[in-house]
Design a protein around this motif. Structure first.
Motif, PDB file in Angstrom:
ATOM      1  N   TYR A  34      -0.715  17.052   8.599  1.00  7.62           N
ATOM      2  CA  TYR A  34      -2.173  17.210   8.595  1.00  7.62           C
ATOM      3  C   TYR A  34      -2.638  17.494   7.186  1.00  7.62           C
ATOM      4  N   GLU A  35      -3.673  16.790   6.768  1.00  3.73           N
ATOM      5  CA  GLU A  35      -4.205  16.930   5.409  1.00  3.73           C
ATOM      6  C   GLU A  35      -5.175  18.103   5.333  1.00  3.73           C
ATOM      7  N   VAL A  36      -4.859  19.081   4.499  1.00  5.42           N
ATOM      8  CA  VAL A  36      -5.719  20.243   4.286  1.00  5.42           C
ATOM      9  C   VAL A  36      -6.337  20.142   2.899  1.00  5.42           C
ATOM     10  N   LEU A  51      -0.517  29.697  16.997  1.00  3.71           N
ATOM     11  CA  LEU A  51       0.610  29.057  17.669  1.00  3.71           C
ATOM     12  C   LEU A  51       1.761  30.022  17.947  1.00  3.71           C
ATOM     13  N   ALA A  52       1.547  31.301  17.704  1.00  2.00           N
ATOM     14  CA  ALA A  52       2.587  32.298  17.948  1.00  2.00           C
ATOM     15  C   ALA A  52       3.040  32.236  19.406  1.00  2.00           C
ATOM     16  N   GLY A  53       4.350  32.294  19.608  1.00  2.00           N
ATOM     17  CA  GLY A  53       4.884  32.231  20.963  1.00  2.00           C
ATOM     18  C   GLY A  53       5.195  30.828  21.426  1.00  2.00           C
ATOM     19  N   SER A  54       4.963  29.837  20.566  1.00  2.00           N
ATOM     20  CA  SER A  54       5.268  28.450  20.905  1.00  2.00           C
ATOM     21  C   SER A  54       6.313  27.921  19.928  1.00  2.00           C
ATOM     22  N   PRO A  55       7.050  26.890  20.309  1.00  2.00           N
ATOM     23  CA  PRO A  55       8.120  26.359  19.443  1.00  2.00           C
ATOM     24  C   PRO A  55       7.583  25.452  18.338  1.00  2.00           C
ATOM     25  N   VAL A  56       6.696  26.002  17.541  1.00  2.00           N
ATOM     26  CA  VAL A  56       6.057  25.229  16.476  1.00  2.00           C
ATOM     27  C   VAL A  56       6.201  25.980  15.157  1.00  2.00           C
ATOM     28  N   VAL A  57       6.754  25.304  14.175  1.00  2.00           N
ATOM     29  CA  VAL A  57       6.911  25.874  12.842  1.00  2.00           C
ATOM     30  C   VAL A  57       5.903  25.205  11.913  1.00  2.00           C
ATOM     31  N   VAL A  58       5.141  26.015  11.206  1.00  2.00           N
ATOM     32  CA  VAL A  58       4.112  25.512  10.299  1.00  2.00           C
ATOM     33  C   VAL A  58       4.610  25.644   8.861  1.00  2.00           C
ATOM     34  N   LEU A  59       4.640  24.538   8.150  1.00  2.00           N
ATOM     35  CA  LEU A  59       5.114  24.542   6.769  1.00  2.00           C
ATOM     36  C   LEU A  59       4.057  23.968   5.843  1.00  2.00           C
ATOM     37  N   VAL A  60       3.881  24.588   4.697  1.00  2.00           N
ATOM     38  CA  VAL A  60       3.025  24.048   3.649  1.00  2.00           C
ATOM     39  C   VAL A  60       3.901  23.187   2.745  1.00  2.00           C
ATOM     40  N   TYR A  97      15.423  28.671  24.714  1.00  2.00           N
ATOM     41  CA  TYR A  97      15.324  27.509  23.853  1.00  2.00           C
ATOM     42  C   TYR A  97      14.304  26.526  24.420  1.00  2.00           C
ATOM     43  N   ALA A  98      13.461  26.026  23.553  1.00  2.00           N
ATOM     44  CA  ALA A  98      12.423  25.094  23.997  1.00  2.00           C
ATOM     45  C   ALA A  98      12.986  23.680  24.018  1.00  2.00           C
ATOM     46  N   PRO A  99      12.543  22.854  24.961  1.00  2.00           N
ATOM     47  CA  PRO A  99      13.036  21.472  25.013  1.00  2.00           C
ATOM     48  C   PRO A  99      12.550  20.627  23.834  1.00  2.00           C
ATOM     49  N   VAL A 100      11.410  21.024  23.250  1.00  2.00           N
ATOM     50  CA  VAL A 100      10.863  20.299  22.100  1.00  2.00           C
ATOM     51  C   VAL A 100      10.474  21.304  21.021  1.00  2.00           C
ATOM     52  N   VAL A 101      10.895  21.050  19.805  1.00  2.00           N
ATOM     53  CA  VAL A 101      10.499  21.859  18.654  1.00  2.00           C
ATOM     54  C   VAL A 101       9.625  20.990  17.762  1.00  2.00           C
ATOM     55  N   ALA A 102       8.483  21.514  17.388  1.00  2.00           N
ATOM     56  CA  ALA A 102       7.556  20.756  16.553  1.00  2.00           C
ATOM     57  C   ALA A 102       7.435  21.398  15.182  1.00  2.00           C
ATOM     58  N   VAL A 103       7.211  20.548  14.191  1.00  2.00           N
ATOM     59  CA  VAL A 103       6.998  21.008  12.822  1.00  2.00           C
ATOM     60  C   VAL A 103       5.650  20.458  12.356  1.00  2.00           C
ATOM     61  N   VAL A 104       4.756  21.344  11.957  1.00  2.00           N
ATOM     62  CA  VAL A 104       3.459  20.930  11.426  1.00  2.00           C
ATOM     63  C   VAL A 104       3.524  21.016   9.911  1.00  2.00           C
ATOM     64  N   LEU A 105       3.356  19.892   9.263  1.00  2.00           N
ATOM     65  CA  LEU A 105       3.424  19.820   7.810  1.00  2.00           C
ATOM     66  C   LEU A 105       2.011  19.751   7.248  1.00  2.00           C
ATOM     67  N   LEU A 106       1.607  20.781   6.563  1.00  2.00           N
ATOM     68  CA  LEU A 106       0.281  20.819   5.953  1.00  2.00           C
ATOM     69  C   LEU A 106       0.393  20.243   4.546  1.00  2.00           C
ATOM     70  N   THR A 107      -0.194  19.069   4.365  1.00  2.00           N
ATOM     71  CA  THR A 107      -0.076  18.360   3.100  1.00  2.00           C
ATOM     72  C   THR A 107      -1.403  18.334   2.362  1.00  2.00           C
ATOM     73  N   ARG A 108      -1.350  17.967   1.110  1.00  2.00           N
ATOM     74  CA  ARG A 108      -2.568  17.827   0.326  1.00  2.00           C
ATOM     75  C   ARG A 108      -3.231  16.480   0.582  1.00  2.00           C
ATOM     76  N   ARG A 109      -2.447  15.509   0.983  1.00  2.00           N
ATOM     77  CA  ARG A 109      -2.977  14.194   1.324  1.00  2.00           C
ATOM     78  C   ARG A 109      -2.096  13.587   2.405  1.00  2.00           C
ATOM     79  N   VAL A 110      -2.648  12.628   3.138  1.00  2.00           N
ATOM     80  CA  VAL A 110      -1.887  11.951   4.178  1.00  2.00           C
ATOM     81  C   VAL A 110      -0.850  11.044   3.517  1.00  2.00           C
TER      82      VAL A 110
END
Length: 349
Positions: A34-36, A51-60, A97-110
């Motif tokens: 996602y472009e921020v 997103l606390a409590g969900s299998p989602v990791v947010v990375l800049v 363990y969650a069946p799906v792990v998601a990673v949200v990548l916060l980028t400067r551009r798409v």
């Protein structure tokens, strides 16, 4: 929303989009970027909280550009490996363990790569699938993250309020012109009176009473069936008139409003009006403006109505919904302002 006005989606909306996507993922690992445009650190902190409590990791993302289609999967896995502590912190806090792990990548551009799914070998420490080959999906949410039509980004209450203000400006101008020149609206009224047997003056009286009964402008919805307001009549005539013939209605409206030619100020023509533009452009600026008002009113009224039945429709990209709403709001603002600043018509009596 105001704290993230530069973004297509607020952290709250993005969190909802990610949660919805998780429910449909089949691969054990999913990546979203996602472009921020603003402060990515602040945005990331709020998104992590939501997103606390969900299998989602947010990375800049600062060091990876994802511009080479042949290296995307390797870069993605390497990014995961470098942030092992963050993954263990988030996933370790889950009860199972969650069946799906998601990673949200916060980028400067798409990233300049297509959305794709390719096999990748996960780091050995990764829960459940460490050291195995999995299909990793990477998807852009900047332009595809969707929401219901009545989402907050659609600004439906603001559109209702803007439509009410535009109706007021149209009503006041028509009333003023009618008092000075009773016959000015004859051709216009002949088009929009439909089956009503009363004259234009009686319509204005009915419209005044109808407007006075509106208690909440942000919930205003014109009734094309009853036609008790000016914008309701305009909406109905647009529905019943072929696009190529709408210019003649615009010319009649311009006359009823006694618009000067040329108009002495700029105004915004919304995209929906451009799309409805006839093959031959109106010869006069006043007619072009009035025709644009017709299409703006119709599009705004239709949007409000559709939003009231949002559960009957699917999700649409938030950026599309928001851009459409802002475009209509600017058009209504400009049209309202122009009408309110016109010189009083000269009496012919």
């Amino acid at each position: 929303m105001t704290a993230y006005i530069d973004e297509h989606m607020s952290p709250h909306r993005l969190a909802q989009v990610v949660a919805d996507r998780l429910d449909t993922e089949e691969s054990p690992v999913a990546g979203y970027w996602y472009e921020v445009r603003g402060d990515r650190g602040t945005y990331a902190d709020e998104l992590r909280r939501l997103l606390a409590g969900s299998p989602v990791v947010v990375l800049v993302v600062r060091e990876v550009v994802f511009d080479n289609p042949n290296a995307v999967q390797a870069e993605f896995v390497d990014l995961i490996d470098k942030h092992r502590d963050e993954f263990e912190k988030v996933l370790g806090a889950l009860p199972e363990y969650a069946p799906v792990v998601a990673v949200v990548l916060l980028t400067r551009r798409v990233p300049a790569v297509p959305q794709l799914a390719s096999p990748a070998v996960m780091p050995g420490w990764f829960p459940r699938v460490g050291g195995t080959v999995v299909s990793v999906y990477l998807r852009d949410l900047t332009w595809t993250g969707g929401a219901a039509i009545d989402c907050s980004e659609s600004a439906v209450p603001e559109i209702s309020s803007g439509l009410f203000r535009l109706d007021e400006a149209l009503f006041e101008r028509l009333t003023c012109v009618h008092a000075a020149e009773p016959a000015a609206a004859d051709a216009f009224w002949e088009r929009v009176r439909f089956d009503d047997g009363y004259d234009f003056g009686a319509f204005l009286s009915r419209s005044r009473r109808s407007r006075a009964a509106v208690r909440n402008r942000q919930a205003f919805r014109p009734d094309a069936g009853k036609g008790t307001t000016v914008v309701a009549r305009l909406w109905k005539i647009v529905q019943r008139t072929p696009p190529e013939a709408l210019g003649r209605v615009g010319a009649n409206l311009a006359t009823a409003l006694r618009l000067p030619e040329p108009l002495d100020r700029d105004w915004h023509q919304p995209f929906v009006s451009v799309l409805g533009r006839p093959a031959n452009r109106p010869p006069a600026m006043a007619t072009a403006f009035a025709s644009s008002v017709l299409r703006t009113v119709a599009a705004s009224a239709q949007f409000i109505t559709v939003a009231a039945h949002a559960d009957a429709y699917g999700a649409y990209p938030v950026t599309l919904l928001r851009s459409n709403s802002l475009d209509l709001l600017v058009a209504m603002r400009d049209a309202t302002s122009l009408l309110q600043t016109l010189d009083p018509p000269r009496s012919t009596t």
